[in-house]
Design a protein around this motif. Structure first.
Motif, PDB file in Angstrom:
ATOM      1  N   GLY A 386       0.813  -1.215   0.000  1.00 44.54           N
ATOM      2  CA  GLY A 386       0.000   0.000   0.000  1.00 44.54           C
ATOM      3  C   GLY A 386       0.843   1.259   0.000  1.00 44.54           C
ATOM      4  N   GLU A 387       1.924   1.277   0.792  1.00 42.89           N
ATOM      5  CA  GLU A 387       2.807   2.445   0.811  1.00 42.89           C
ATOM      6  C   GLU A 387       3.471   2.654  -0.547  1.00 42.89           C
ATOM      7  OE1 GLU A 387       5.572   2.006   3.943  1.00 42.89           O
ATOM      8  OE2 GLU A 387       4.168   2.582   5.517  1.00 42.89           O
ATOM      9  N   TYR A 390       0.816   3.959  -3.002  1.00 41.81           N
ATOM     10  CA  TYR A 390       0.478   5.357  -2.695  1.00 41.81           C
ATOM     11  C   TYR A 390       1.584   6.298  -3.156  1.00 41.81           C
ATOM     12  CZ  TYR A 390      -0.941   9.434   0.034  1.00 41.81           C
ATOM     13  OH  TYR A 390      -1.313  10.689   0.414  1.00 41.81           O
ATOM     14  N   ALA A 391       2.843   5.889  -2.951  1.00 42.96           N
ATOM     15  CA  ALA A 391       3.962   6.731  -3.369  1.00 42.96           C
ATOM     16  C   ALA A 391       4.006   6.864  -4.894  1.00 42.96           C
ATOM     17  CB  ALA A 391       5.272   6.151  -2.848  1.00 42.96           C
ATOM     18  N   TRP A 393       1.467   6.577  -7.018  1.00 47.64           N
ATOM     19  CA  TRP A 393       0.326   7.368  -7.464  1.00 47.64           C
ATOM     20  C   TRP A 393       0.583   8.863  -7.266  1.00 47.64           C
ATOM     21  CZ3 TRP A 393      -3.793   6.507 -10.351  1.00 47.64           C
ATOM     22  CH2 TRP A 393      -4.869   7.402 -10.315  1.00 47.64           C
ATOM     23  N   ASN A 394       1.266   9.218  -6.194  1.00 45.80           N
ATOM     24  CA  ASN A 394       1.521  10.629  -5.885  1.00 45.80           C
ATOM     25  C   ASN A 394       2.895  11.089  -6.337  1.00 45.80           C
ATOM     26  OD1 ASN A 394      -0.774  11.779  -3.930  1.00 45.80           O
ATOM     27  ND2 ASN A 394      -0.460   9.620  -3.446  1.00 45.80           N
ATOM     28  N   THR A 491      -3.888  12.088 -11.085  1.00 45.26           N
ATOM     29  CA  THR A 491      -3.233  12.090  -9.780  1.00 45.26           C
ATOM     30  C   THR A 491      -3.326  13.468  -9.150  1.00 45.26           C
ATOM     31  OG1 THR A 491      -1.116  12.560 -10.846  1.00 45.26           O
ATOM     32  CG2 THR A 491      -1.652  10.252 -10.444  1.00 45.26           C
ATOM     33  N   SER A 585       7.357   5.714   2.365  1.00 42.61           N
ATOM     34  CA  SER A 585       6.701   6.389   1.247  1.00 42.61           C
ATOM     35  C   SER A 585       7.330   7.749   1.078  1.00 42.61           C
ATOM     36  CB  SER A 585       5.207   6.523   1.525  1.00 42.61           C
ATOM     37  OG  SER A 585       4.991   7.222   2.712  1.00 42.61           O
TER      38      SER A 585
END
Length: 621
Positions: A386-387, A390-391, A393-394, A491, A585
């Motif tokens: 998940g981390e 998330y990293a 995606w951003n 994003t 992240s």
């Protein structure tokens, strides 16, 4: 010498005859003088590698079979079975394999031949770097090491073993149970007063307003990190083990400290847990000392150090990375390398022969240990995935924010030096380091993780072209979808620009908030009903038209970036103790004024209770 036979046939006899010293030879060799040189039998005498230390049985182990610990001279720790440990402990550089076989047989309770000893030395101990290969003159070995992703590198000794032993002995009384109870009660009273009555954030804000006080807090933070390491060493000494050296190294790119307490493996689980918690406990002792200094002097920076010490403790307790919390959990389970069990536990969930083999490896653990480790694995793996997602995606948002923040930081720092403001320029340099460190850490971690995933994919698909093709298709599809999301604006956008939280760390950066953006439409942005058709100079020069707050935002105001640097915890300081992060992240490198580390940047205060290059024990049976 006598010749066998006196007839003519004997002259051509090629069979063996007794020669000098009882060595075999033929008549032809004797007649021509061409004697073959045959070496006398020389017993094999194995030797241990340079600097090898045998620490004995791993007490409180979570394995069904006893494990024994040895540490090589290069710091690598290995696990040995009882038989291998008995063989290694019987090698002294003078005993041959026959003598070693007799000693091992007597201690093992079963007959072990010299051939068995030779096989174990050559095929088990030599590959682990425990013994020196036969025929090698020196005792130095070049054995494989565990390639750990998140481990300290480039360590250097600060306090040698002798000095650590003296200081640890002087501080060991602090681990007396009565003293521990008094300290814990004292910090409970301190926290109630600080957070409920005084206001913990007040001294931090006072320090942020004075650059000199910020440097003082930095010095106190470094002192607390060193004191943290002596907490591990003194707890190790109190439990009956021998602490090693204290040094520093690099975790990713953050300076961090470590304490060599490998000898703690030979004491019980309670002693190891005391050693794991010793650093955090000494953080508490340090906070009480800082509170006492504030009571005497009234200086707010002492309370600021107390406030930041709470975040250091919380960080150390995280079991996701190789900090103190990771080793606390490992010692509770009796498994020294939790990360080493991720792969077999996950593979054991797969049906088939491969899963069966992994289940046999996992079955080596006791039931209670399997529960603890499996719970940790099934919690950490989704968290890490998940981390990472998330990293990714951003990523555009992170990169744009960090680059613009760094650009403003470097420009402002250079301007401060150009104007002769040396103090402001030096603080700007600190702010630059705070931004550069997490950026470099993110790049380093990305390269390491990507390289490992690539090598693993190549190995797993070797000789299986269809599987490799399918994997490449999945990878390209994922990268294509992610790239489209980045380019199309799906994003999140970069963070809007805000005034710096700690202006002293960002010289030359405006402290005023940018004008707020207001939504506008193409048809009704600036014009009143009458002005919409006016083309006269007076209308175009109207003050209301040129300064209308509803007008579209200028490029300057729309290009925003977070330029705040970490204000609470100085970057570049040596880390405290424990053992490090899984995957962090990526973040903007900024921190709140309270000193809370940003979610994406690894904290500078990291430490290890193991030598930085002492990988978790690799096992051999």
């Amino acid at each position: 010498m006598t010749l066998l036979g006196e007839n003519a046939a004997a002259l051509y006899d090629t069979g063996p005859v007794p020669g000098p010293g009882g060595l075999p030879m033929t008549y032809g060799q004797f007649a021509t003088g061409e004697l073959t040189v045959v070496d006398l039998y020389q017993p094999v005498v194995p030797r241990l590698s340079a600097g090898l230390q045998l620490h004995g049985e791993y007490q409180g182990s979570g394995f069904t079979e006893p494990k024994y610990i040895a540490r090589r001279g290069d710091g690598q720790v290995v696990q040995l079975s009882r038989l291998l440990y008995l063989v290694a402990s019987s090698i002294d550089g003078s005993r041959d394999v026959e003598t070693i076989a007799h000693r091992v047989s007597a201690r093992f309770g079963r007959e072990v031949s010299a051939e068995n000893i030779h096989y174990l030395v050559e095929n088990k101990l030599e590959p682990l770097g425990v013994t020196v290969p036969e025929g090698q003159e020196d005792d130095q070995v070049s054995a494989p090491r565990s390639d750990l992703l998140l481990v300290l590198k480039g360590h250097r000794v600060i306090f040698n073993e002798r000095r650590v032993a003296k200081i640890a002995k002087a501080l060991a009384w602090l681990h007396n149970p009565l003293v521990v109870m008094v300290v814990l009660a004292g910090v409970a009273v301190l926290d109630v007063w600080l957070f409920a009555f005084f206001g913990a954030i007040t001294p931090v804000l006072e320090v942020l307003d004075q650059p000199v006080l910020l440097l003082v807090v930095f010095v106190l933070t470094v002192a607390s990190l060193v004191f943290h390491e002596f907490g591990h060493a003194s707890a190790c000494r109190y439990g009956g083990a021998r602490p090693g050296c204290i040094g520093c190294g690099l975790f990713l790119i953050w300076p961090s400290m470590y304490t060599d307490v490998t000898d703690v493996y030979r004491i019980g689980k309670g002693g190891r847990l005391r050693t794991d918690l010793g650093g955090i406990y000494f953080n508490v002792v340090f906070m009480l000392a800082m509170a006492g200094a504030y009571a005497v002097s009234g200086q707010p920076f002492f309370l600021a150090a107390v406030y930041l010490g709470h975040f250091e403790i919380l960080e150390q307790l995280m079991p996701a990375v190789r900090l103190d919390g990771y080793y606390i959990l490992g010692d509770l389970a009796g498994v020294p390398d939790l990360y080493g069990k991720i792969k077999p536990i996950l593979i054991s969930l797969v049906p088939g022969a491969k899963g069966l083999k992994a289940r046999a490896e996992v079955a080596e653990l006791k039931k209670s240990s399997r529960v603890i480790v499996a719970t940790w694995v099934l919690t950490m793996v989704p968290l890490l995935i998940g981390e990472l997602g998330y990293a990714l995606w951003n990523l555009p948002r992170i990169a744009a924010t960090m680059i613009r923040s760094l650009t403003e930081q470097i420009t402002g720092t250079g301007g401060a030096f150009a104007e002769g403001e040396i103090a402001a320029g030096l603080m700007g340099v600190v702010g630059c380091i705070m931004l550069l460190c997490p950026m470099a850490g993110v790049v380093y971690l990305t390269v390491k993780v990507g390289g490992r995933l690539w090598r693993g994919a190549v190995r797993s698909t070797a000789g299986r072209p269809y599987l490799r093709l399918a994997l490449c298709a999945v990878l390209l599809t994922g990268l294509g979808g992610l790239s489209y999301a980045w380019v199309s604006g799906m994003t999140p956008e970069p963070l809007p620009k805000k005034p710096p939280i700690a202006p002293i760390l960002q010289p030359g950066v405006s402290t005023s908030a940018p004008p707020a953006r207001r939504a506008s439409t193409p048809d009704h942005s600036d014009a009143s009903p009458s002005a919409g058709v006016s083309t006269t100079p007076s209308a175009s020069a109207s003050p209301s038209a040129s300064a209308s707050p509803s007008g579209s935002a200028s490029p300057k105001s729309s290009a925003s970036a977070t330029s705040t640097g970490p204000a609470g915890r100085p970057t570049g300081s040596p880390g405290s103790s424990g053992q490090p992060p899984t995957s962090e992240s990526a973040g903007s490198g900024s921190a709140s004024p309270s000193g809370t580390p940003s979610s994406g940047s690894p904290s500078p205060s990291m430490s290890t209770t193991q030598p930085p290059e002492s990988s978790p024990p690799s096992s051999a049976s």
